[in-house]
Design an enzyme around this catalytic site. Sequence first.
Site, PDB file in Angstrom:
ATOM      1  N   LYS A  94       0.823  -1.224   0.000  1.00  0.00           N
ATOM      2  CA  LYS A  94       0.000   0.000   0.000  1.00  0.00           C
ATOM      3  C   LYS A  94       0.850   1.264   0.000  1.00  0.00           C
ATOM      4  CE  LYS A  94      -4.097  -1.972   2.249  1.00  0.00           C
ATOM      5  NZ  LYS A  94      -3.610  -3.293   2.680  1.00  0.00           N
ATOM      6  N   PHE A  95       1.684   1.394  -1.025  1.00  0.00           N
ATOM      7  CA  PHE A  95       2.490   2.613  -1.171  1.00  0.00           C
ATOM      8  C   PHE A  95       1.557   3.816  -1.267  1.00  0.00           C
ATOM      9  CE2 PHE A  95       5.216  -0.723  -2.975  1.00  0.00           C
ATOM     10  CZ  PHE A  95       6.381  -0.489  -2.271  1.00  0.00           C
ATOM     11  N   ASP A  97       3.171   7.450  -1.270  1.00  0.00           N
ATOM     12  CA  ASP A  97       3.991   8.663  -1.178  1.00  0.00           C
ATOM     13  C   ASP A  97       4.316   9.219  -2.582  1.00  0.00           C
ATOM     14  OD1 ASP A  97       5.715  10.669  -0.044  1.00  0.00           O
ATOM     15  OD2 ASP A  97       6.147   9.298   1.616  1.00  0.00           O
ATOM     16  N   THR A 101       9.976   8.792  -3.591  1.00  0.00           N
ATOM     17  CA  THR A 101      10.015   8.033  -2.331  1.00  0.00           C
ATOM     18  C   THR A 101       9.529   6.601  -2.526  1.00  0.00           C
ATOM     19  OG1 THR A 101       9.708  10.063  -1.071  1.00  0.00           O
ATOM     20  CG2 THR A 101       9.179   8.010   0.063  1.00  0.00           C
TER      21      THR A 101
HETATM   22  P1  BMP Z   1      -8.550 -10.852   7.082  1.00  0.00           P
HETATM   23  O1  BMP Z   1      -9.157 -11.804   6.020  1.00  0.00           O
HETATM   24  O2  BMP Z   1      -7.844 -11.580   8.167  1.00  0.00           O
HETATM   25  O3  BMP Z   1      -9.546  -9.833   7.578  1.00  0.00           O
HETATM   26  O4  BMP Z   1      -7.381 -10.050   6.337  1.00  0.00           O
HETATM   27  C1  BMP Z   1      -7.641  -9.158   5.286  1.00  0.00           C
HETATM   28  C2  BMP Z   1      -6.340  -8.699   4.647  1.00  0.00           C
HETATM   29  O5  BMP Z   1      -6.648  -7.882   3.523  1.00  0.00           O
HETATM   30  C3  BMP Z   1      -5.439  -7.873   5.540  1.00  0.00           C
HETATM   31  O6  BMP Z   1      -4.101  -8.234   5.234  1.00  0.00           O
HETATM   32  C4  BMP Z   1      -5.679  -6.437   5.117  1.00  0.00           C
HETATM   33  O7  BMP Z   1      -4.503  -5.660   5.222  1.00  0.00           O
HETATM   34  C5  BMP Z   1      -6.076  -6.578   3.667  1.00  0.00           C
HETATM   35  N1  BMP Z   1      -7.049  -5.572   3.170  1.00  0.00           N
HETATM   36  C6  BMP Z   1      -8.349  -5.502   3.671  1.00  0.00           C
HETATM   37  O8  BMP Z   1      -8.719  -6.261   4.571  1.00  0.00           O
HETATM   38  N2  BMP Z   1      -9.216  -4.571   3.137  1.00  0.00           N
HETATM   39  C7  BMP Z   1      -8.868  -3.717   2.128  1.00  0.00           C
HETATM   40  O9  BMP Z   1      -9.700  -2.953   1.668  1.00  0.00           O
HETATM   41  C8  BMP Z   1      -7.558  -3.789   1.627  1.00  0.00           C
HETATM   42  C9  BMP Z   1      -6.672  -4.728   2.151  1.00  0.00           C
HETATM   43  O10 BMP Z   1      -5.461  -4.816   1.639  1.00  0.00           O
END
Ligand code: BMP
Length: 274
Positions: A94-95, A97, A101
Amino acid sequence: TSPYHQTYAERALNHENPAAKLLLETMERKKSNLAVSVDVTRSEDFLAIVDAAGPYVCLVKTHVDVLEDFDYSLVERLQELSKRHDFVIFEDRKFADIGNTVALQYSSGVYKIANWSHITNAHPVPGSSIVKGLSSVGLPLGRGLLLLAEMSTKGSLATGSYTEEAVRMARAHRDFVIGFIAQRRMDGIGAAPDEAPEDEDFLILTPGVGLESKGDGMGQQYRTPREVVLDSGCDVIIVGRGIYGSEFQPDTIAARAERYMAEGWAAYVERTSS
Ligand code: BMP
């Protein structure tokens, strides 16, 4: 026919980007549109989960910065597992910047993400310079980028015209931007009827997928594989805690992954045969 109705194999032919092609071909080969998201803090647990879920997934999504004992050798072990189990690697960085950078964050530092992650992602918030910065590193390596057009969380600000701008940004960089993190298909969004390219085919990778629960008490919202793939037309379901739970028990992880894989694939088969 629209990407909604096309098979992953047909769509692999539409993509020039090597990471997009690899993902679609892997999905077809393994008959899996399941990605496992592995958010744990110990490398040993991380590798055990990837090894247990590996046979059932097309992709492993990482957050390497949460590993408290990260060592670059972990990357080599992840790559070995990726070869053994045939999955694509996606560091969910999730860049967000300025171009200069993010180019440094992507290529350098402790993680050197561009060296090993086939796919990564970025928030469109800085504007298209973020894509320029990342593609200067990733494009020569054959990598692909996803833009976060929507989020799964309650109260997300990535809606409406923000989402539309994200799609326009992707459309302008189709060599490197292969799709979106989103909750539904984005084909034609933000384009006038005569503007959307006929052959537009963005991959939609969708987190917020769970069979047992509706949320996590910290804003996460879950939908089922069927809702995500069939009703909303997404391509890859991303499942984290729904697969690895809190015990990290290999047999349980494998059984859960197999179940999500079956549900995700059944929804895809229903969609492409309708
Ligand atoms: P989980 O299924 O345990 O809730 O994990 C979801 C994963 O997806 C996490 O790594 C989170 O960073 C990512 N994520 C999310 O849940 N919603 C988004 O909108 C974007 C994501 O990257």
